[in-house]
Motif scaffolding. Structure first.
Motif, PDB file in Angstrom:
ATOM      1  N   PRO B 114       0.838  -1.250   0.200  1.00 36.69           N
ATOM      2  CA  PRO B 114       0.229  -0.005  -0.097  1.00 36.69           C
ATOM      3  C   PRO B 114       0.848   1.377  -0.039  1.00 36.69           C
ATOM      4  O   PRO B 114       0.484   2.423  -0.461  1.00 36.69           O
ATOM      5  CB  PRO B 114      -0.843  -0.130   1.355  1.00 36.69           C
ATOM      6  CG  PRO B 114      -0.400  -1.391   2.010  1.00 36.69           C
ATOM      7  CD  PRO B 114       0.392  -2.133   1.336  1.00 36.69           C
ATOM      8  N   ASP B 115       2.049   1.262   0.366  1.00 38.92           N
ATOM      9  CA  ASP B 115       2.733   2.370   0.657  1.00 38.92           C
ATOM     10  C   ASP B 115       3.243   2.732  -0.906  1.00 38.92           C
ATOM     11  O   ASP B 115       3.924   3.830  -1.059  1.00 38.92           O
ATOM     12  CB  ASP B 115       4.001   2.496   1.417  1.00 38.92           C
ATOM     13  CG  ASP B 115       5.025   1.434   1.208  1.00 38.92           C
ATOM     14  OD1 ASP B 115       4.919   0.606   0.050  1.00 38.92           O
ATOM     15  OD2 ASP B 115       5.962   1.059   2.014  1.00 38.92           O
ATOM     16  N   GLN B 116       3.189   1.928  -1.943  1.00 36.74           N
ATOM     17  CA  GLN B 116       3.446   2.195  -3.258  1.00 36.74           C
ATOM     18  C   GLN B 116       2.456   2.868  -4.481  1.00 36.74           C
ATOM     19  O   GLN B 116       2.485   3.117  -5.326  1.00 36.74           O
ATOM     20  CB  GLN B 116       3.975   0.820  -3.924  1.00 36.74           C
ATOM     21  CG  GLN B 116       5.048   0.273  -3.313  1.00 36.74           C
ATOM     22  CD  GLN B 116       5.147  -1.260  -3.684  1.00 36.74           C
ATOM     23  OE1 GLN B 116       4.587  -1.611  -5.019  1.00 36.74           O
ATOM     24  NE2 GLN B 116       5.976  -2.160  -3.242  1.00 36.74           N
ATOM     25  N   VAL B 117       1.217   3.117  -3.493  1.00 32.80           N
ATOM     26  CA  VAL B 117       0.207   3.879  -4.245  1.00 32.80           C
ATOM     27  C   VAL B 117      -0.201   5.084  -3.419  1.00 32.80           C
ATOM     28  O   VAL B 117      -0.053   5.203  -2.302  1.00 32.80           O
ATOM     29  CB  VAL B 117      -1.129   2.877  -4.528  1.00 32.80           C
ATOM     30  CG1 VAL B 117      -1.188   2.302  -3.234  1.00 32.80           C
ATOM     31  CG2 VAL B 117      -2.071   3.690  -5.329  1.00 32.80           C
ATOM     32  N   SER B 118      -0.573   5.926  -4.206  1.00 34.10           N
ATOM     33  CA  SER B 118      -0.889   7.446  -3.775  1.00 34.10           C
ATOM     34  C   SER B 118      -1.814   7.943  -4.521  1.00 34.10           C
ATOM     35  O   SER B 118      -1.772   7.980  -5.878  1.00 34.10           O
ATOM     36  CB  SER B 118       0.143   8.403  -2.982  1.00 34.10           C
ATOM     37  OG  SER B 118       0.887   8.585  -4.153  1.00 34.10           O
ATOM     38  N   THR B 119      -2.873   8.945  -4.059  1.00 31.69           N
ATOM     39  CA  THR B 119      -3.605   9.578  -4.657  1.00 31.69           C
ATOM     40  C   THR B 119      -2.527  10.838  -5.550  1.00 31.69           C
ATOM     41  O   THR B 119      -1.908  11.226  -4.676  1.00 31.69           O
ATOM     42  CB  THR B 119      -4.710  10.451  -4.034  1.00 31.69           C
ATOM     43  OG1 THR B 119      -5.479   9.462  -3.365  1.00 31.69           O
ATOM     44  CG2 THR B 119      -5.499  11.327  -4.800  1.00 31.69           C
ATOM     45  N   GLY B 120      -2.976  10.965  -6.744  1.00 33.81           N
ATOM     46  CA  GLY B 120      -2.015  11.966  -7.384  1.00 33.81           C
ATOM     47  C   GLY B 120      -0.958  11.434  -8.341  1.00 33.81           C
ATOM     48  O   GLY B 120      -0.478  12.135  -9.134  1.00 33.81           O
ATOM     49  N   MET B 121      -0.494   9.890  -7.759  1.00 37.81           N
ATOM     50  CA  MET B 121       0.420   9.378  -8.531  1.00 37.81           C
ATOM     51  C   MET B 121       0.227   9.195  -9.955  1.00 37.81           C
ATOM     52  O   MET B 121      -0.818   8.963 -10.639  1.00 37.81           O
ATOM     53  CB  MET B 121       0.859   7.937  -7.864  1.00 37.81           C
ATOM     54  CG  MET B 121      -0.010   6.889  -8.166  1.00 37.81           C
ATOM     55  SD  MET B 121       0.470   5.300  -7.308  1.00 37.81           S
ATOM     56  CE  MET B 121       1.773   4.653  -8.328  1.00 37.81           C
ATOM     57  N   ARG B 122       1.131   9.141 -10.999  1.00 35.01           N
ATOM     58  CA  ARG B 122       1.152   8.959 -12.556  1.00 35.01           C
ATOM     59  C   ARG B 122       1.273   7.494 -12.722  1.00 35.01           C
ATOM     60  O   ARG B 122       2.027   6.734 -12.165  1.00 35.01           O
ATOM     61  CB  ARG B 122       2.217   9.754 -13.161  1.00 35.01           C
ATOM     62  CG  ARG B 122       2.110  11.081 -12.810  1.00 35.01           C
ATOM     63  CD  ARG B 122       1.098  11.817 -13.658  1.00 35.01           C
ATOM     64  NE  ARG B 122       1.332  11.635 -15.033  1.00 35.01           N
ATOM     65  CZ  ARG B 122       0.321  11.843 -15.935  1.00 35.01           C
ATOM     66  NH1 ARG B 122      -0.901  12.225 -15.753  1.00 35.01           N
ATOM     67  NH2 ARG B 122       0.785  11.428 -17.321  1.00 35.01           N
ATOM     68  N   VAL B 123       0.254   6.978 -13.384  1.00 34.20           N
ATOM     69  CA  VAL B 123       0.314   5.687 -13.990  1.00 34.20           C
ATOM     70  C   VAL B 123       0.019   5.482 -15.459  1.00 34.20           C
ATOM     71  O   VAL B 123      -0.461   6.519 -16.086  1.00 34.20           O
ATOM     72  CB  VAL B 123      -0.870   4.966 -13.167  1.00 34.20           C
ATOM     73  CG1 VAL B 123      -0.500   4.798 -11.704  1.00 34.20           C
ATOM     74  CG2 VAL B 123      -2.203   5.643 -13.312  1.00 34.20           C
ATOM     75  N   ARG B 124       0.295   4.391 -15.846  1.00 37.19           N
ATOM     76  CA  ARG B 124      -0.092   4.290 -17.332  1.00 37.19           C
ATOM     77  C   ARG B 124      -0.613   2.734 -17.514  1.00 37.19           C
ATOM     78  O   ARG B 124      -0.217   1.932 -17.064  1.00 37.19           O
ATOM     79  CB  ARG B 124       1.240   4.449 -18.077  1.00 37.19           C
ATOM     80  CG  ARG B 124       2.187   3.394 -18.324  1.00 37.19           C
ATOM     81  CD  ARG B 124       3.379   3.289 -19.119  1.00 37.19           C
ATOM     82  NE  ARG B 124       4.266   2.648 -18.546  1.00 37.19           N
ATOM     83  CZ  ARG B 124       5.583   3.043 -18.474  1.00 37.19           C
ATOM     84  NH1 ARG B 124       6.072   4.194 -18.827  1.00 37.19           N
ATOM     85  NH2 ARG B 124       6.535   2.172 -17.613  1.00 37.19           N
ATOM     86  N   VAL B 125      -1.464   2.594 -18.817  1.00 36.89           N
ATOM     87  CA  VAL B 125      -1.896   1.225 -19.091  1.00 36.89           C
ATOM     88  C   VAL B 125      -0.596   0.460 -19.456  1.00 36.89           C
ATOM     89  O   VAL B 125       0.340   0.680 -20.119  1.00 36.89           O
ATOM     90  CB  VAL B 125      -2.620   1.419 -20.415  1.00 36.89           C
ATOM     91  CG1 VAL B 125      -3.205   0.128 -20.896  1.00 36.89           C
ATOM     92  CG2 VAL B 125      -4.137   2.391 -20.169  1.00 36.89           C
TER      93      VAL B 125
END
Ligand SMILES: [Zn+2]
Lengths: 388, 335
Positions: B114-125
């Motif tokens: 869970p510490d690898q995810v945050s609101t506002g983080m950039r992701v891609r398909v």
């Protein structure tokens, strides 16, 4: 306070087919809804509430389809109800919608019922084997065939009467642009020559499996004033009974007889066969025409029904035209089939049934049944505002 | 011994879904490696496209290609994945607003804590190896900045590209648009028999057919129903009924269907056992189907005792006793 007058001012239905692969469930519903709204000269924004119906969820494998359909049905910000009474659901749904208007809760209610049978297999869905039990169930045909045999025995009906019904309804369907089956060559002889599926029910005496939807717009007296041809609701009734009671009469169920008696009383009808000009009766297997004719009081029990059918009285030009649309035998999107009966009855008294119009129809019956002949829904609609 | 019997039952079917033109367009895009949104009457770009406009209710007909990159707007942690979820180890479900879109898309995010995810983080398909025109063509989202801290290719926002409104204007060579998907459903239930039914099935395991008599109307129900369906009275008095009875009515099943256990043609008949007031549905053998009659007297034929279970299937079938047919009056009120 007495019931408020209510009328059907819009009727819409899809082109019913074995597979409507061109539309989603939402698209199927909207095809019917858009036609009903056009007919009613109303927009979705003018609708106060939406009532949706369909048969068992196992038919499409979607739990609570009303949830994902809400947006497409234009239900955001409005009450959305779902009704469920097996095969009679289309009728029950229309009655729930009309009760919202009759109770003075809403002025303009849209109701829609649908089935997309091609997404699954109803025969499978109705015959899932249960632990500990004998796996002899064989779909709806397997369920109803023994009771048809009981009717034939009780009424001493000649065996070709079922074929008369099937040939009549298939010929009627040729006059209905929305009907699923279009078999101009169907005759009593061809029906009798078709394969025996669930003896005593032959292939051509069974309903098809269809994708389709039906929608109605039901409104109050003020709104109906703008309609050139409202179908006024003269009576509505629903009745249920237990499936497994000892000595239950499955040929002529108590709930059906009770419902009919209440319906005729509400509508001020004392002699149904004289006073009803057209009937849309839920006949998924041909023999249910004479069975329901008796149960509804159009004919004497244990034989009057088949005699009426055999005499030609239920043909388009007969004394009591039954299923001029082609009926369930020609289109069976299960969840919508009951509403189609109710909607076709409304079309008749509005003079809007097109080629399958009964000249001068002033009062018509819409009828549906479901489950193991345990749910009943019926209404009478008329071209005149009810006096009672 | 448990008071009631229960057994597992699985209800499974490969349902199909006609997608309709709007979702079909979206899924066709995925198959072709593009994410398409629909533009609503208010100018918002929504992914996946809604079938009908939320304001005008008209069918959505303007499509916009959005970027395969986006921003996490919210997320939830899945500590214990269940069968058929995108990962078989902990992961996140995230709402991702793709660059060029105005509404988020829900999908899996490939992170392991869970510490690898945050609101506002950039992701891609991350595209699936093989694309077939289904939402699973997007295997998942993955962080744009790798766990090693190295930023991979992020084209940034502002990638929306209008799509031709007219289907005919698109390139001719592409395969047929997606018009349907298959969605297998499999539900595992534990089917529980009522205490009264359990007594019935236990009786069958001893070679007996047990019913219960209603104390109000005196009708004998086989199987017992806990409460009389006619008057609601709880039934308690156990009654063993005869293994011989009368065929009231029946159907000859000639039609094969999916899931059928008995090969057609077969006779499925209501058998009114002597001493019972309701018929049971069972199989008739030992006679040509065309010879079966209403009123025919039949008896239970049991499977070998070593095959018995808690089941009505312990009775293999019913077959004629050879007695004269029952008088019509004796069973007509059961038709
Ligand atoms: Zn009782």
């Amino acid at each position: 306070m007495a019931k408020q007058p209510a009328a059907v001012v819009g009727v819409g239905q899809t082109h019913h087919r074995a597979k409507r692969e061109d539309v989603s469930m939402a698209g199927l519903c909207r095809e019917a809804i858009d036609r009903a709204l056009l007919d009613a000269n109303l927009t979705l924004d003018e609708i106060d509430a939406i009532v949706v119906g369909k048969a068992p969820d196992l038919f499409e494998g979607v739990m609570m389809p009303e949830l994902f359909l809400a947006d497409a049905l234009g239900a955001a910000g409005k009450p959305l109800l779902r009704v469920h009474t097996a095969g009679s659901v289309g009728g029950s749904t229309a009655i729930v919608a009309s009760s919202l208007v009759q109770a003075g809760v809403h002025k303009r209610v849209l109701t829609v019922a649908f089935e997309k049978q091609s997404e699954s297999n109803a025969m499978w869905a109705l015959s899932v084997p249960l632990p500990f039990n004998m796996p002899v169930h064989a779909g709806a045909g397997g369920y109803f065939a023994p009771h048809v045999r009981s009717y034939i025995r009780r009424s001493e009906a000649p065996t070709h009467v079922g074929a008369i019904v099937a040939a009549k309804d298939r010929q009627n369907a040729l006059k209905n642009p929305y009907a699923h089956l279009k078999n101009p060559d169907t005759t009593v002889e061809s029906v009798l020559a078709s394969q025996m599926l669930w003896d005593p029910i032959r292939y051509d005496e069974t309903c098809p499996s269809s994708d389709g939807a039906c929608a109605l717009v039901i409104v109050d007296e003020d709104t109906a004033a703008a309609s050139p041809n409202p179908a006024w609701i003269h009576g509505t009734v629903m009745r249920s009974e237990a499936t497994t009671a000892a000595e239950r009469d499955q040929v002529n169920p108590q709930a059906s007889r009770d419902a009919a008696a209440v319906l005729w009383k509400q509508a001020g009808i004392t002699n149904p066969i004289e006073e009803i000009d057209a009937a849309e009766i839920y006949v998924p297997f041909s023999w249910f025409e004479p069975m329901w004719l008796e149960s509804l009081g159009f004919a004497e029990a244990n034989g009057g029904g088949w005699r009426l059918t055999e005499s030609g009285a239920t043909a388009m030009d007969g004394r009591l035209p039954v299923n001029c649309s082609g009926g369930v035998l020609s289109s069976n999107p299960i969840g919508a089939s009951g509403m189609l009966r109710f909607g076709e009855a409304a079309l008749q008294v509005r003079g809007a049934a097109g080629e399958h119009q009964v000249d001068g129809a002033r009062r018509a019956l819409g009828h549906a049944y479901g489950g193991g002949s345990q749910f009943f829904a019926m209404w009478v609609v008329g071209s005149e505002k009810p006096s009672n | 011994m448990a008071r009631t019997l229960s057994a597992p039952v699985t209800v499974a079917f490969d349902y199909t879904r006609s997608t309709g033109p709007v979702l079909g367009r979206f899924l066709t895009g995925l198959r072709d490696g593009k994410v398409l949104g629909g533009r609503t009457s208010e100018g918002r770009v929504v992914v996946p496209p809604p079938e009908f406009d939320p304001v005008t209710h008209a069918a959505i007909d303007e499509f916009v290609e959005v970027a395969p990159t986006g921003t996490v707007t919210s997320w939830t942690w899945v500590p214990e994945p269940v069968k058929d979820q995108p990962f078989d180890r902990p992961f996140a479900f995230a709402l991702v607003t793709l660059d060029g879109a105005d509404a988020p898309l829900l999908h899996a995010l490939d992170v392991t804590a869970p510490d690898q995810v945050s609101t506002g983080m950039r992701v891609r398909v991350r595209w699936a190896d093989e694309r077939v025109g289904a939402i699973t063509d997007i295997a998942c989202f993955e962080p744009v900045v790798g766990l090693d801290g190295v930023e991979s290719d992020d084209p940034g926002p502002d990638r929306a590209r209008p799509q031709p409104r007219n289907e005919a204007a698109t390139e001719r060579s592409r395969p047929t648009d997606v018009s349907g998907v298959v969605t297998p459903v499999s539900l595992d239930y534990l089917y529980a028999a009522s205490p009264e039914e359990s007594a019935f099935y236990r009786g069958l395991n001893e070679g007996r057919i047990l019913g219960q008599r209603c104390p109000s109307c005196q009708k004998v129900y086989v199987p017992p129903r806990s409460a009389c369906p006619s008057d609601g009275t709880p039934t308690a008095e156990e009654v063993e009924v005869s293994q011989t009875g009368t065929i009231t009515t029946f159907c000859i099943v000639n039609v094969p269907f999916l899931g059928q256990k008995i090969t057609p043609p077969y006779v499925s008949a209501y058998v009114l056992l002597d001493g019972a007031d309701i018929a049971v549905l069972h199989l008739i053998l030992g006679v040509e189907a065309s010879e079966v009659r209403m009123g025919m007297r039949v008896e239970a034929v049991w499977k070998p005792e070593e095959e018995w279970q808690y089941s009505l299937e312990n009775i293999d079938h019913f077959e004629p006793t050879g007695e004269p047919d029952a008088d019509y009056e004796s069973y007509r009120h059961h038709l």
